[in-house]
Design an enzyme around this catalytic site. Structure first.
Site, mmCIF file in Angstrom:
data_model
loop_
_atom_site.group_PDB
_atom_site.id
_atom_site.type_symbol
_atom_site.label_atom_id
_atom_site.label_comp_id
_atom_site.label_asym_id
_atom_site.label_seq_id
_atom_site.Cartn_x
_atom_site.Cartn_y
_atom_site.Cartn_z
ATOM 1 N N SER A 51 1.020 -1.179 -0.042
ATOM 2 C CA SER A 51 -0.133 0.007 0.216
ATOM 3 C C SER A 51 0.858 1.345 -0.053
ATOM 4 C CB SER A 51 -0.943 -0.007 1.222
ATOM 5 O OG SER A 51 -0.144 -0.033 2.556
ATOM 6 N N CYS A 52 0.292 2.382 0.076
ATOM 7 C CA CYS A 52 1.115 3.732 0.011
ATOM 8 C C CYS A 52 1.552 4.037 1.438
ATOM 9 C CB CYS A 52 0.102 4.914 -0.501
ATOM 10 S SG CYS A 52 -1.389 5.074 0.592
ATOM 11 N N GLY A 53 1.220 3.268 2.351
ATOM 12 C CA GLY A 53 1.697 3.578 3.672
ATOM 13 C C GLY A 53 1.006 3.239 4.580
ATOM 14 N N ARG A 153 7.031 6.404 -7.044
ATOM 15 C CA ARG A 153 7.351 7.183 -5.876
ATOM 16 C C ARG A 153 7.836 6.482 -4.915
ATOM 17 N NH1 ARG A 153 2.891 5.494 -3.040
ATOM 18 N NH2 ARG A 153 1.352 4.443 -4.011
ATOM 19 N N SER A 155 7.244 4.983 -1.124
ATOM 20 C CA SER A 155 6.217 4.703 -0.064
ATOM 21 C C SER A 155 7.247 4.517 1.324
ATOM 22 C CB SER A 155 5.220 3.644 -0.500
ATOM 23 O OG SER A 155 5.914 2.428 -0.531
#
Length: 211
Positions: A51-53, A153, A155
């Protein structure tokens, strides 16, 4: 686990039922006798996801208490112009991306800009896992003196993987999450983002990036 001999056996799980074939994306690991089993409790003590974080101080505490290889004392330095050129060097090695346009990549470089390994995957987290797996199997963990470059990106999980492997510098072509920045700053990881067209932002430990 932190070395290849910590695992005695790795094998694909049996099919969970008779309804379909094994998907070959789940492994059973048998730890070596000298490796203590993971502790169990109400909460998972350490985890990572795609997940993104993840949220909360517990995640940062888990990395700090579990990692064997803190990058904080690593004296690695890399020239600004070398770091700024690494995403382009990584992109030139993305052979499957050239054919499909649909994969992420991760690569390990020396401070002089020499590429050691590149791996591609539909998920950037998996690409990083492949690169760190290569480093582990080749006796390069802790990965002191190396630079990890990723597409996309950064994370929290990617910063976490770098810290766990002892990588001192992590760079990406896009933005880091705020939690990734927090983890990098706390762990002594140099985190760079938006590495494009000869420019970059450094979010933590800028002393490693020389001009």
């Amino acid at each position: 686990m932190g070395a290849p001999d910590d695992v005695r056996l790795a094998r694909y799980c049996d099919s969970f039922d008779d309804a379909g074939p094994n998907t070959y994306n789940v492994l059973d690991l048998t730890l070596a006798p000298h490796v203590p089993p993971p502790t169990t409790g109400v909460e998972r003590n350490f985890y990572t996801t795609s997940s993104c974080g993840v949220c909360g101080k517990a995640s940062l505490d888990a990395v700090r208490t579990k990692t064997r290889y803190s990058p904080a004392t690593d004296p690695t330095a890399i020239a600004y112009e070398v770091l700024a050129a690494l995403p382009d060097a990584l992109r030139k090695q993305q052979q499957v991306f050239d054919r499909t346009g649909g994969l992420h990549a991760a690569g390990l470089f020396t401070p002089k800009g020499d590429l050691l390994v590149v791996r591609e995957d539909v998920g950037r987290h998996n690409a990083v896992d492949k690169v760190i797996g290569w480093a582990l199997l080749n006796g390069r963990v802790p990965a002191r003196g190396l630079i990890l470059i990723v597409s996309g990106r950064t994370s929290f999980e990617l910063a976490q993987k770098a810290v766990m492997a002892g990588i001192p510098v992590l760079g990406a072509v896009s933005a880091p999450s705020s939690l990734a920045i927090d983890l990098a700053a706390e762990s002594g990881l140099t985190l760079a983002g938006f590495i494009r067209n000869g420019n970059l932002n450094v979010y933590s430990r800028p002393d490693r990036v020389t001009t």
